[in-house]
Design a protein around this motif. Structure first.
Motif, short mmCIF file in Angstrom:
data_model
loop_
_atom_site.label_atom_id
_atom_site.label_comp_id
_atom_site.label_asym_id
_atom_site.label_seq_id
_atom_site.Cartn_x
_atom_site.Cartn_y
_atom_site.Cartn_z
N VAL A 156 12.98 87.65 22.96
CA VAL A 156 13.76 88.86 23.23
C VAL A 156 15.23 88.53 23.48
O VAL A 156 16.13 89.23 23.02
N ASN A 157 15.49 87.45 24.22
CA ASN A 157 16.85 86.97 24.49
C ASN A 157 17.74 88.01 25.17
O ASN A 157 18.95 88.06 24.92
N ASP A 158 17.15 88.83 26.03
CA ASP A 158 17.97 89.73 26.84
C ASP A 158 18.32 89.11 28.18
O ASP A 158 19.11 89.66 28.95
N VAL A 159 17.72 87.93 28.47
CA VAL A 159 18.00 87.18 29.70
C VAL A 159 18.34 85.75 29.32
O VAL A 159 17.69 85.15 28.44
N PHE A 160 19.36 85.19 29.94
CA PHE A 160 19.71 83.78 29.71
C PHE A 160 19.93 83.11 31.07
O PHE A 160 20.69 83.61 31.90
N THR A 161 19.25 81.98 31.29
CA THR A 161 19.31 81.27 32.56
C THR A 161 19.92 79.89 32.38
O THR A 161 19.50 79.13 31.50
N VAL A 162 20.90 79.57 33.20
CA VAL A 162 21.50 78.24 33.25
C VAL A 162 20.93 77.50 34.45
O VAL A 162 21.18 77.89 35.61
N ASN A 163 20.13 76.48 34.20
CA ASN A 163 19.59 75.66 35.28
C ASN A 163 20.58 74.56 35.61
O ASN A 163 21.00 73.80 34.74
N LEU A 164 20.97 74.47 36.86
CA LEU A 164 21.99 73.52 37.29
C LEU A 164 21.32 72.26 37.82
O LEU A 164 20.74 72.26 38.89
N GLY A 165 21.38 71.20 37.01
CA GLY A 165 20.75 69.95 37.38
C GLY A 165 21.69 69.02 38.10
O GLY A 165 22.78 69.41 38.55
N GLU A 166 21.32 67.78 38.19
CA GLU A 166 22.16 66.77 38.85
C GLU A 166 23.38 66.47 38.00
O GLU A 166 23.25 66.11 36.82
N ILE A 167 24.55 66.60 38.57
CA ILE A 167 25.79 66.44 37.82
C ILE A 167 26.04 64.98 37.51
O ILE A 167 25.90 64.10 38.37
N SER A 168 26.41 64.72 36.26
CA SER A 168 26.79 63.38 35.85
C SER A 168 28.19 63.44 35.26
O SER A 168 28.39 63.99 34.17
N THR A 169 29.20 62.91 35.97
CA THR A 169 30.57 62.91 35.48
C THR A 169 31.04 61.48 35.29
O THR A 169 30.99 60.67 36.22
N THR A 170 31.50 61.18 34.09
CA THR A 170 32.00 59.85 33.74
C THR A 170 33.38 59.99 33.11
O THR A 170 33.80 61.09 32.72
N TYR A 171 34.09 58.88 33.01
CA TYR A 171 35.34 58.88 32.27
C TYR A 171 35.55 57.56 31.58
O TYR A 171 34.96 56.53 31.92
N THR A 172 36.40 57.59 30.53
CA THR A 172 36.58 56.41 29.68
C THR A 172 37.91 56.51 28.94
O THR A 172 38.45 57.60 28.75
N PHE A 173 38.45 55.36 28.55
CA PHE A 173 39.59 55.32 27.64
C PHE A 173 39.08 55.38 26.20
O PHE A 173 38.18 54.62 25.84
N PRO A 174 39.63 56.24 25.34
CA PRO A 174 39.20 56.24 23.94
C PRO A 174 39.64 55.00 23.17
O PRO A 174 39.06 54.67 22.14
N VAL A 175 40.68 54.31 23.64
CA VAL A 175 41.14 53.05 23.04
C VAL A 175 41.28 52.02 24.14
O VAL A 175 41.35 52.36 25.33
N ASN A 176 41.37 50.73 23.75
CA ASN A 176 41.46 49.68 24.77
C ASN A 176 42.80 48.95 24.77
O ASN A 176 43.03 48.10 25.62
N ARG A 177 43.68 49.28 23.81
CA ARG A 177 44.99 48.61 23.79
C ARG A 177 46.00 49.47 23.04
O ARG A 177 45.66 50.18 22.10
N ILE A 178 47.26 49.40 23.51
CA ILE A 178 48.38 50.07 22.86
C ILE A 178 49.55 49.10 22.82
O ILE A 178 49.91 48.52 23.86
N ASN A 179 50.15 48.93 21.66
CA ASN A 179 51.34 48.08 21.53
C ASN A 179 52.60 48.90 21.76
O ASN A 179 52.69 50.06 21.35
N ILE A 180 53.59 48.29 22.40
CA ILE A 180 54.89 48.92 22.59
C ILE A 180 55.99 48.03 22.02
O ILE A 180 55.76 46.83 21.76
N LYS A 181 57.18 48.60 21.83
CA LYS A 181 58.30 47.83 21.30
C LYS A 181 59.04 47.08 22.39
O LYS A 181 59.71 46.08 22.13
N GLY A 182 58.99 47.61 23.63
CA GLY A 182 59.62 46.93 24.75
C GLY A 182 61.02 47.40 25.07
O GLY A 182 61.79 46.70 25.72
N VAL A 183 61.38 48.62 24.62
CA VAL A 183 62.72 49.16 24.84
C VAL A 183 62.70 50.09 26.05
O VAL A 183 61.82 50.95 26.17
#
Length: 487
Positions: A156-183
């Protein structure tokens, strides 16, 4: 105690093509209009965001949420003959606190023209207690002819329930190195990705970084905004670091905190490399990639333990150039795309190659590293170190030789892990390269890997790599060799 509030939703739509399996056919002249929730996920449980749909799926009536990212919940009104805007109301019931979340828009949603679906945005402002839920229920519309829910009994889909479980929050760098010119005044941008989102109130005072600084700089970040999936930082150099003979490095490390766990790439290196006079026309990197063949590989062998005996063991990896901008000092034009417009020209670093997958979120086998470990995850989310996009740097003899020179394993930190634990490994090494027969190049080098927990310090081994799968047989050597490590 449950809290209920009624919110008006205004929806204008015509025909929606995604229906559950026993909906009435939309081409029926006698179809009754109906309104429903139309929430779907991928096979891995990631919510589809409208207009992405899967017409073979029945919309879900529940979703188990462990993320603090905004959850987008589509509502669909299906009709073959809708002439006027329609207001619909729904109730919101929560077993937790109303202060933990917000719904947007607050009062009504307005669809105009050819819009077929509108979306409720469920945003989270605080961490909730596990095992709470939020239930949305369609109530009524301004047009009594519109049926609430699917025209069936199975979904029927006239009701929608969001079950709130244990939160898992992580973070990361998408790259591991960046070169610069040094100016002095130079600015480079980098991101932190939050796969499951973040709460701004927590990030504002979070002890995010540990620094090992090799030069002076300032660090700022953009406003958090509404996306909540990444934060962009701006590093501005405060001094000139122009000594060409010195390699300047600053390490920025993500801390593990109470609420945010560092995963994947956890160390970002900002590097001003040693400057070596080289002629880009030598272009040794081009000998080791072929972008006309998406499955192009380089082939190699490394001296490694094989059932208790040291032996040469084979590996291969997808190999790619490093794409750079035109103003990079090592840039060489790869393609003008057949146009006179220089804005779409593609440039490669003439002296650097790396290893990566063709597509997807898996990993290739840079340096045959997968042989070093057992129980490792091969997903880039947990073991991004198997894809080393800037891996080897070439230094032609006399700066311009097209046949031989020195090679450097670009020093950097890589992350290899399981789904539960990550290990940061420092890699480095050096050697030589040369053309050993017409068109066949051989790279000979030593690779060093350092991690106290895994290796008790540093382990090293010898490598041979080739730009063709047919190469001379390699004679055994008398060196010791590393053994597989269980993660």
């Amino acid at each position: 105690m449950n809290h209920i509030k009624i919110i008006a939703v205004s929806i204008v739509l015509t025909l929606f093509a995604s229906c559950s399996k026993d909906d009435y056919k939309l081409d029926s002249k006698n179809i009754d209009p109906f309104i429903r929730f139309n929430f779907q996920t991928t096979s891995t449980g990631i919510p589809l965001e409208y207009p992405a749909i899967n017409t073979s799926l029945v919309p879900a009536s529940t979703y188990d949420n462990k993320s603090v990212k905004t959850l987008k919940i589509p509502v669909t009104l299906t009709s073959t003959n809708l002439k006027n805007a329609v207001e619909a109301s729904f109730s919101v019931t929560t077993t937790g606190s109303e202060d933990d979340f917000t719904l947007n828009p607050v009062d009504k949603l307005l669809f105009e023209g050819t819009k077929l679906t509108d979306t409720l945005f469920l945003s989270f402002d605080k961490r909730w207690q596990p095992n709470q839920s939020i239930t949305l229920k369609l109530q009524e519309t301004s047009d009594p002819a519109i049926h609430i829910g699917n025209l069936n009994t199975s979904a029927v889909n006239d009701v929608f329930t969001v079950n709130l479980g244990e939160i898992s929050t992580t973070y990361t760098f998408p790259v591991n190195r960046i070169n610069i010119k040094g100016v002095a005044g130079e600015t480079v941008d980098f991101k932190i990705n939050f796969p499951n989102g973040f709460l701004p109130s927590e990030i504002e005072n979070l002890d995010t970084f540990t620094f090992l600084n090799g030069f002076e700089y300032s660090l700022t970040h953009d406003d958090f905004g509404d996306d909540r999936s990444s934060i962009t930082y701006h590093l501005t150099l405060l001094e000139d670091i122009q000594n060409d003979d010195v390699r300047y490095v600053t390490d920025i490390t993500l801390n593990n905190t109470t609420n945010y766990t560092a995963t994947g790439n956890t160390i970002l290196q900002i590097i001003k490399p040693i400057k070596s006079p080289r002629d880009v026309q030598a272009n040794p990197a081009s000998k080791f990639y072929d972008l006309s063949n998406q499955f192009y590989l380089t082939y190699g062998e490394h001296w490694f333990d094989k059932s208790g005996t040291c032996a040469w063991q084979t590996f291969n990896a997808f190999t790619f150039p490093l794409v750079v901008t035109k103003d990079n000092e090592n840039a060489i034009l790869y393609s003008d795309k057949g146009t006179t417009n220089t804005a779409d020209d593609v440039y490669h670093d003439a002296f650097i190659i790396g290893f990566n997958v063709v597509t997807g979120t898996n990993t290739t086998n840079s340096f045959g590293l997968k042989r070093f470990f057992s129980n490792e995850s091969t997903a880039a989310q947990y073991s991004p170190g198997f894809n080393i996009t800037s891996a080897l740097e070439f230094f032609p003899t006399n700066g311009n030789s097209k046949t031989d020179g020195k090679v450097l394993v670009i020093p950097q930190y890589i992350t290899i892990g399981t789904t539960k634990v990550s290990h940061v490994i420092a890699i480095a090494g050096e050697g030589t390269y040369k053309e050993i027969s017409t068109g066949l190049f051989e790279i000979s080098f030593e690779l060093k890997l350092t991690n106290d927990e895994l290796f008790g310090g540093t382990v090293s081994t010898q490598y041979k790599m080739y730009n063709n799968k047919t190469y001379p047989k390699i004679d055994p050597i008398n060196d010791a060799c590393p053994k597989e490590v269980t993660l």
